[in-house]
Design an enzyme around this catalytic site. Sequence first.
Site, PDB file in Angstrom:
ATOM      1  N   GLU A 243       0.805  -1.227   0.000  1.00 22.08           N
ATOM      2  CA  GLU A 243       0.000   0.000   0.000  1.00 22.08           C
ATOM      3  C   GLU A 243       0.841   1.281   0.000  1.00 22.08           C
ATOM      4  O   GLU A 243       0.696   2.144   0.858  1.00 22.08           O
ATOM      5  CB  GLU A 243      -0.960  -0.021   1.186  1.00 22.08           C
TER       6      GLU A 243
ATOM      7  N   GLU B 233      -6.060 -10.613  -1.462  1.00 21.01           N
ATOM      8  CA  GLU B 233      -6.902 -10.418  -0.273  1.00 21.01           C
ATOM      9  C   GLU B 233      -8.374 -10.327  -0.680  1.00 21.01           C
ATOM     10  O   GLU B 233      -9.066  -9.360  -0.362  1.00 21.01           O
ATOM     11  CB  GLU B 233      -6.483  -9.144   0.488  1.00 21.01           C
TER      12      GLU B 233
END
Length: 701
Positions: free
Chosen positions: A142, A251
């Site tokens: 991220e 995910e």
Amino acid sequence: MKKTIKLSLLLVAVMLSQVSFAQISTNPNKFLGNITTYSNVDAGSGFPAYYTLWNQITCENESKWSSVEGTRGTFNWGCDRAFNYAKDHGFTYKFHALVWGAQYPNWLESLSPKERFSALTNWFDHAKAKYNTLPMIDVVNEAVGMHQQGNPMMKETLGGGGKTGYDWLIKAFEMAYERWPDAILIYNDYNSIRYDIDAYLTLVQTLRDAGAPIDAYGNQSHAVSGMSATDLTNALNRQQNTLKMPMFITELDIDVANDEQQKAQFQTILPIMWEAPYCAGITLWGWVLGRTWVDNSGLYTGEGVERPAMTWIKEYMATDAAKNAVGPLPGTKKEASIYIRPASMKVTRNDVLPIYVRARLATKTIEKIDFYVDDELITTLTEAPYKVEYQATAPGWKNTKAVVTATDGSTYERYGRFQVLTSTKKRKPYNDVVPELPGTIDIAEYDEGANGVTYSGNSSRTSYAMSTDQWRDYTVDVLEDGVYSFDAEIASTSSNGMFHLAEYAEDNLNYLTEYIEVPKTGGTSNYKMLHGMLQIPLTAGRHIISLMVDKGGFNLKSIKFTRYEEAEGSCVVKAFNTTYGIGDHVPISVKATARNSSVSEVRFYADNILIGTDTTSPYEYTFVPTEKRTYSITAIAVNAEGREKMSSPRSLVVNSDTPTDIRTVTSEEETNTPTYNVMGMPVGEGYRGIVIKNGKKYVVK
């Protein structure tokens, strides 16, 4: 007896086959995995065993830096449970994540950038010591823009944007590759399919094009709920057409409370992802309702009952389409490490660009590498180092491809790009003169060339002012292998500046120095010599050294490089007797000896700034501190042959705003006090000036 043995062996074989193929997915080309549940692998009584469902595991939190080293220096490897479980049951696992601007230890924020980089390196080293081999690693998580508030701090910690804008991420991947060359190294992010796809592609493509050892890209896929089949297919294909490397769905969850709606969304999304030939595996993010980060994504109720989506997933995984889907990394093994590394991502028209192909096969032998630019075969390489010198012509982006052929005939590909500018100003040393090291670089004499190729930021050759994110290249000839020290001529009104020296080598992004913190010198024209050591020995030959300005606001005039040879003998700064105040005369005493030689001089340093030199024993210097803080005092003894012996640092505590040896004076004494300058420095033997405190005058002797 023999018959009994044969039956026993057959029974063992059957049991092993049941363990290996008990999971939902039997496809050997890709995995269907999941995460731990509240740090445990099996969900508990009433639920199927983990290994009967999934054939890959990721720790939801246990392998994140904050979970492992929440207390500095204490390592809690709760991720052992998942790693050992995967090994025991013969499937793969992923380490998640080494660098993340969210779940890092709280104590990291109190450190300086230099200290943070040291702590981060220590984290990598401890992870390597604990897990010598890892199949897959989310190296960075991220890092798009402000996806995490800690990203600016992590960027600063890893050296800033540098030449590419993403050098800090390149450095993270290089650090991971040094430790785990056979691991699949992944960049992972969210909103990468739907909302932030442009920023995501720019980041990952830049890492690839710069030659970073990134092997795959990861789509978290939390935000795909409700996407149409067409939109999802188009987004995934756009990613692949741009990046041309393996993709992981890392995910995936569908946070929908309605059973049938959740099932319908899985029916739309999962086959598109799974059957994509570039998809290397899917990790579902949680499987028990209410036991993950979102409320309704579970595939089993809290009582262990399958939701319809889970029933359908089992049915789908039993189909021929799911069982036979092609994947880019069969068995989730990385055979080929191939990275195309141009000497610069930008080159001017008609100039020659060196390009290195970093190639390594884990179990096979390289026979040749065919290198292409825009689908034109440029050369075939058969010996390492694999280097191409390409002369750029027409401006624009050029696409590269390296095809590695092993001796068994198997082939592996890697793609990249570089940009040809419209400028025709070729890279060359300033005034065609290559400085030699040992020797001195004038900071204004950086390589000639175009902006973005040999420099970025302030291009003035008459100014030594450094600005944040500025960088400059210097072509040098190193005359002899060895360890080198440096002395930088710096000036600053504050102590906020910072820079480092780097080299974009053919197989690494080397930080030649630590982050060099620039102390206050008393003004931008008050130059002092700042001493340091290179972290990496230099080899004889041609180098391009890059000056990277991490925080500007200071002047840098020159850097002198000296080949360092350690002298035999001793150099010790004697302990200070007490703490001091601003303006005190602090005696610094050094005991220095030179074995089989003599001491020619002793140099005295405060925070690595040269403050004085003594050529006769006893070696002493009087230091006058100008700030209330702790100074680091060091010394270097130089012997008759020019070899050096550096002392260990000694802390000098200055904790008073005024000198410690002050006294009230009479009017007569005031009259007889010699004139003192505005800096409060000593004027006249025996006096250092007058201090006014609480309305009283003091003379400092």
